[in-house]
Design an enzyme around this catalytic site. Structure first.
Site, PDB file in Angstrom:
ATOM      1  N   ASP A  35       6.826  48.272  19.557  1.00  0.00           N
ATOM      2  CA  ASP A  35       7.285  47.636  20.954  1.00  0.00           C
ATOM      3  C   ASP A  35       7.360  48.503  21.822  1.00  0.00           C
ATOM      4  OD1 ASP A  35       7.214  45.110  19.720  1.00  0.00           O
ATOM      5  OD2 ASP A  35       9.354  45.057  19.650  1.00  0.00           O
ATOM      6  N   LYS A  68       1.907  26.280  34.977  1.00  0.00           N
ATOM      7  CA  LYS A  68       1.216  25.470  34.456  1.00  0.00           C
ATOM      8  C   LYS A  68       0.764  24.351  35.603  1.00  0.00           C
ATOM      9  CE  LYS A  68       2.580  25.295  29.782  1.00  0.00           C
ATOM     10  NZ  LYS A  68       2.965  24.608  28.588  1.00  0.00           N
ATOM     11  N   HIS A 120       4.544  41.117  15.024  1.00  0.00           N
ATOM     12  CA  HIS A 120       5.780  41.779  15.774  1.00  0.00           C
ATOM     13  C   HIS A 120       5.571  43.134  15.230  1.00  0.00           C
ATOM     14  CE1 HIS A 120       8.348  38.821  17.548  1.00  0.00           C
ATOM     15  NE2 HIS A 120       8.282  37.870  16.207  1.00  0.00           N
TER      16      HIS A 120
END
Length: 359
Positions: A155, A61, A125
């Site tokens: 995944d 950031k 997920h």
């Protein structure tokens, strides 16, 4: 370094699950993978997914942190990130900027839903991605609800491994013509792709959408797991006639007429019940003594604690131990450029980079 990807530099933006798995696969095969993490978010180096990395802290950031990443990317072959669509752009690290810095960069993007589509900005997920892909519906036993196969399909198989393949393919193409590109790797796409054979069965062999009634989904008696007398389990996959015939011979069922019609689906429930009762009469070790190393297509169902010690896995070195943590060894194996043994992640040490003057 050794391995077929030796000489390749990959920048990995820290994440969880499929992104680190992709980074691990690339690092296992010799790529220099530099993991960029938050200053306060040092990864747990005991995690096998973190092995063989070089670590760089950067506050994404801040302008200084963003420039650190851009400096790394200028000398890199690829980058992998797993943020929601638009996050890297808002950080000033999107592909439009980084490909200007390095036109040959392969920019790999790992998400659940992909870079576009109605779900693109939604959280999710593995269980959600494989559900939408039409995969989860097929996992489970007859009459029961769908059972997620932990997070292997979305995944890892449909996510991290697919991204590793995409990176390797795009790196090869970039090596040929000097131009990079962006890879949109979505777990929903990957989970759908992993179902290709079942889509083929649906088109050619009458695969039923009713769970637990087909040849490979625990519907048949010859392709399933069975409990043994000691509360452990064995796995059978005796599909082909010659393998099924050997199963019947070794179980003493060769002369039983009920078992002769192997593909009679109407008989499968009864035959499965009979096999269930039979396998409960001996321990797993006793069934192993009878069937292991044969063409029955048999294996004991091993726990994570047991698998590394099995003689087959031990001889092949399927598992390794790193700093006291047992974990899978790099795979696949290459004859001329074998992977090096994994090492614990360590800070990235490059004098030119450490002395970089941030504008």
């Amino acid at each position: 370094m050794s391995g077929p990807l030796s000489g390749i530099r990959i920048i990995e933006m820290a994440g969880i699950g499929p992104g680190p798995f992709c980074g691990m696969m690339l690092a296992d095969q010799g790529a220099e993978v530099i993991l960029v993490h938050r200053p306060e978010g040092v990864p747990d180096l005991r995690d096998p997914l973190m092995r063989s990395r070089k670590l760089v802290a950067a506050d994404l950031k801040s302008p200084e942190g963003q420039e650190r990443v851009r400096a790394l990317v200028r000398s890199a072959d690829g980058l992998i990130e797993g943020f929601r669509p638009g996050v890297m752009e808002r950080l000033g690290l999107g592909p439009d900027i980084l490909l200007q810095d390095n036109p040959r960069l392969v920019y790999g993007r790992m998400t659940g839903w992909g870079q576009n589509g109605p779900y693109a900005q939604a959280a999710g997920h593995d269980i959600n991605y494989i559900a939408l892909a039409g995969a989860l519906h097929s996992y489970g036993r007859a009459g029961e609800k769908p059972t997620p196969p932990i997070n292997m399909v979305g995944d890892f198989g449909g996510g991290g491994m697919l991204l590793a393949f995409g990176m390797a393919a795009a790196l090869l193409e970039a090596h040929r013509n000097g131009q990079g590109q962006v890879i949109d790797c979505a777990m929903v796409d990957g989970a759908a792709l992993l179902m290709s054979m079942i889509w083929g069965f649906r088109a050619t062999a009458g695969w039923s959408e009713e769970r637990g009634t087909n040849l490979l989904d625990t519907g048949s008696h010859f392709y399933d797991s069975y409990e043994t007398a000691d509360g452990k389990y064995i796995a059978l996959g005796s599909i082909e006639p010659q393998f099924y015939s050997l199963l019947l011979k070794l179980t003493g069922l060769a002369e039983d007429p009920a078992f002769q019609a192997q593909m009679d689906e109407a008989a499968w429930p009864v035959l499965k019940a009979r096999l269930s009762a039979l396998f409960l009469t001996r321990t797993r070790a006793e069934w192993c003594a009878l069937m292991e190393h044969s063409d029955v297509c048999f294996a004991p169902v091993l726990s994570m604690s047991e698998a590394p010690a099995h003689p087959h896995n031990a001889e092949r070195g399927t598992f390794v131990e790193l700093e006291g943590v047992v974990q899978p060894a790099p795979a696949p194996r290459f004859s001329r450029t074998p992977a090096a043994s994994p090492v614990v992640a360590a800070p990235f040490a490059d004098a030119n980079f450490e002395n970089l003057v941030i504008p």
